[in-house]
Design an enzyme around this catalytic site. Structure first.
Site, mmCIF file in Angstrom:
data_model
loop_
_atom_site.group_PDB
_atom_site.id
_atom_site.type_symbol
_atom_site.label_atom_id
_atom_site.label_comp_id
_atom_site.label_asym_id
_atom_site.label_seq_id
_atom_site.Cartn_x
_atom_site.Cartn_y
_atom_site.Cartn_z
ATOM 1 N N SER A 266 0.839 -1.196 0.000
ATOM 2 C CA SER A 266 0.000 0.000 0.000
ATOM 3 C C SER A 266 0.873 1.245 0.000
ATOM 4 C CB SER A 266 -0.893 0.010 1.236
ATOM 5 O OG SER A 266 -0.098 0.306 2.368
ATOM 6 N N LYS A 267 0.217 2.357 -0.199
ATOM 7 C CA LYS A 267 0.900 3.638 -0.206
ATOM 8 C C LYS A 267 1.610 3.858 1.129
ATOM 9 C CE LYS A 267 -0.696 8.375 0.059
ATOM 10 N NZ LYS A 267 0.598 8.834 0.467
ATOM 11 N N ARG A 268 0.948 3.416 2.179
ATOM 12 C CA ARG A 268 1.535 3.604 3.516
ATOM 13 C C ARG A 268 2.849 2.843 3.688
ATOM 14 N NH1 ARG A 268 -2.934 1.977 6.188
ATOM 15 N NH2 ARG A 268 -4.244 3.116 4.743
#
Ligand code: GLU
Length: 518
Positions: A266-268
């Site tokens: 994910s982006k995180r």
């Protein structure tokens, strides 16, 4: 494979920046099309106006261009025979197909309001069941299956809001043949009556996707695993619309996983672990939050593509580095695995280093020159004029490229080629600067001054004989020579560096260093 001309499409929704998983989908589609001499289409699926994000479509186009994944037809790449390629501009096309499904009894009108749907959801939850609009619940809802024909017509004539839902049959097996996964079999009891057409006059993703794939003569649907649950619905739509004989083949690509393999990338994760998950920088138009991209971090598109293609696809041999031509030649969906692919940021850096080293000094100099100029703009007093010439920069690139992963590291690695040091590695000086060096460097300087040429082999000779003259070992003062020239304890090949700096500059730097250190 059928004998139709291969036509595949990448069909992103412009809901934000394109994740690297999306770029991989585009890449596999592109490689597959090129391999089979077919067409690759870019279709923008923007029927969900609520999720539209300004700038996202432009981002997708720019990202594909940067990667060298160029569609034959599609938004931003020139019209083909099936224009327009933006679904919002094809709005009028879909209605007729929704009507056809209603007429043939495979779809129906539903008038339930949001509040009524919510109410039903709550009642089901209270009975510890989850709500889905399906063969059982539809009987208690407000739709053209429960209302009379008259009532239905009246509501429509009165302009009441409605949606069109597919009528999923009871207890049937739907079989989806997936090139990567084999047969996927789902019973219709697991499926719900998805909305096909909405009251705003727009189709939903499912209807628009199937209709466009049919009209655009798509032969293979290659997309992310998250769409696998939709595939049985799409198969039914092809069947009910009478298009089963030209239904595309499906290939659902494996997920991209976090570096530790636990869950979807994910982006995180990117923010947490310090690597981009987007091809290009992106600034969220609402929150202004910035996400970094591979391009701006200094990755070359070749390195980016090379790492991306191996996340899911396995070549038959041990080759790791591929040109786009080689990929086109070797790619096959049969060699895409169904299990998730772990993202490896270190490997990505390694690829960039590899491609950097393969570039000629001339190419590197072209990229490095503006960086040099920008840095020198603030430090003119230190600089001789001739070192701004491209040949000099080329030679600098030659000497420092082995040390770098990225072009944007070149300046911090090799600024001493342009600016004389004013500080010297303190630890090294403390450890090594002593009476012997005090004795050696003036001798070296005199000997260098009397040289006619200034080739690195000659400098090395002069260096060694100066050490002999001073009665010390050359190895003792070698690193100090480096530090006097560059300020640093390690760096590019020493005598080559001296040669490139030139006699005058070397002597100037030695003089300045001796004044400072003695
Ligand atoms: N619009 C879908 C997406 O955003 C396309 C899925 C498909 O390729 O069918 O990924």
């Amino acid at each position: 494979m059928s004998d139709r001309r291969v036509r595949v499409r990448f069909a992103p929704s412009p809901t934000g920046p394109l994740h690297i998983g999306g770029v991989r989908t585009a890449l596999y589609n592109y490689l597959f099309a090129k391999k089979h001499g077919g067409d690759f289409i870019l279709r923008i699926e923007d029927t969900d106006q609520n999720r539209f994000v300004p700038g996202a479509e432009e981002y997708i186009i720019e990202a594909l261009k940067w990667c060298g994944i160029v569609p034959n037809e599609g938004v931003g790449f020139g019209d083909g025979p099936h224009a327009p390629y933006r679904q919002s501009e094809r709005k009028e096309i879909y209605r007729a197909y929704a009507d056809q499904l209603i007429k043939s009894g495979h779809a129906y009108y539903a008038f339930d309001s949001e509040a009524e749907l919510d109410d039903m959801r709550k009642r089901m939850e209270a009975a510890k069941m989850s709500f889905s609009y399906n063969g059982i619940t539809r009987q208690n809802m407000k739709n053209s299956l429960t209302l009379s024909q008259d009532e239905t017509d009246k509501r429509i004539a009165a302009g009441e809001n409605y949606v069109v839902r597919i009528k999923i049959p009871r207890n049937e097996e739907v079989r989806v043949k997936d090139i990567i996964r084999g047969w996927v079999v789902v019973n219709t009891t697991q499926m719900d009556d998805k909305v096909l057409f909405k009251s705003d006059g727009m189709p939903t993703y499912h209807l628009a996707n199937v209709v466009d794939d049919y009209l655009m003569k798509t032969t293979h649907v290659i997309r992310g695993e998250e769409w696998l649950p939709s595939a049985p619905l799409h198969v039914l739509l092809y069947r009910y619309l009478g298009w089963e004989d030209v239904m595309p083949e499906f290939a659902h690509l494996p997920l991209l996983l976090k570096p530790d393999g636990n869950g979807k990338l994910s982006k995180r994760d990117g923010d947490r672990l310090g690597f981009p998950v987007f091809p290009l920088n992106w600034v969220d138009p609402v929150t202004k939050e910035e996400s970094s991209g591979y391009r701006e971090r200094g990755y070359s598109p070749e390195a980016f593509i090379n790492m991306l293609v191996l996340l899911g696809w396995h070549p038959s041999g041990n080759q790791e580095v591929f040109t786009m031509e080689e990929l086109i030649d070797q790619f096959s969906l049969e060699r895409v695995s169904k299990s998730g692919a772990k993202f490896d940021p270190e490997k990505t850096k390694w690829f960039n280093q590899h491609y950097l080293r393969m570039k000629s000094d001339e190419e590197l100099a072209k990229e490095f020159e503006p960086i040099v100029k920008a840095n020198l703009a603030n430090s003119i007093p230190h600089v001789r004029d001739e070192i701004r010439n491209p040949k000099y920069i080329e030679q600098v690139c030659h000497l420092i490229k082995e040390k770098a992963y990225f072009i944007n590291e070149f300046w911090s690695i090799g600024s001493y080629f342009f600016i004389a040091p004013t500080e010297y590695d303190a630890e090294l000086i403390k450890k090594k600067w002593n009476d012997n060096s005090r004795k050696f460097f003036p001798v070296l300087m005199e000997n260098l001054k009397s040289m006619n040429g200034f080739a690195h082999t000659e400098i090395e000779q002069v260096f060694k004989s100066a050490a002999e003259q001073a009665g010390i070992k050359a190895g003792e003062v070698m690193q100090l020579f480096r530090v006097l020239l560059s300020g640093l304890a390690t760096g590019s090949a020493l005598f080559e560096t001296a040669e490139l700096l030139g006699k005058e500059e070397v002597i100037k730097r030695l003089e300045a260093g001796l004044v400072k250190l003695n």
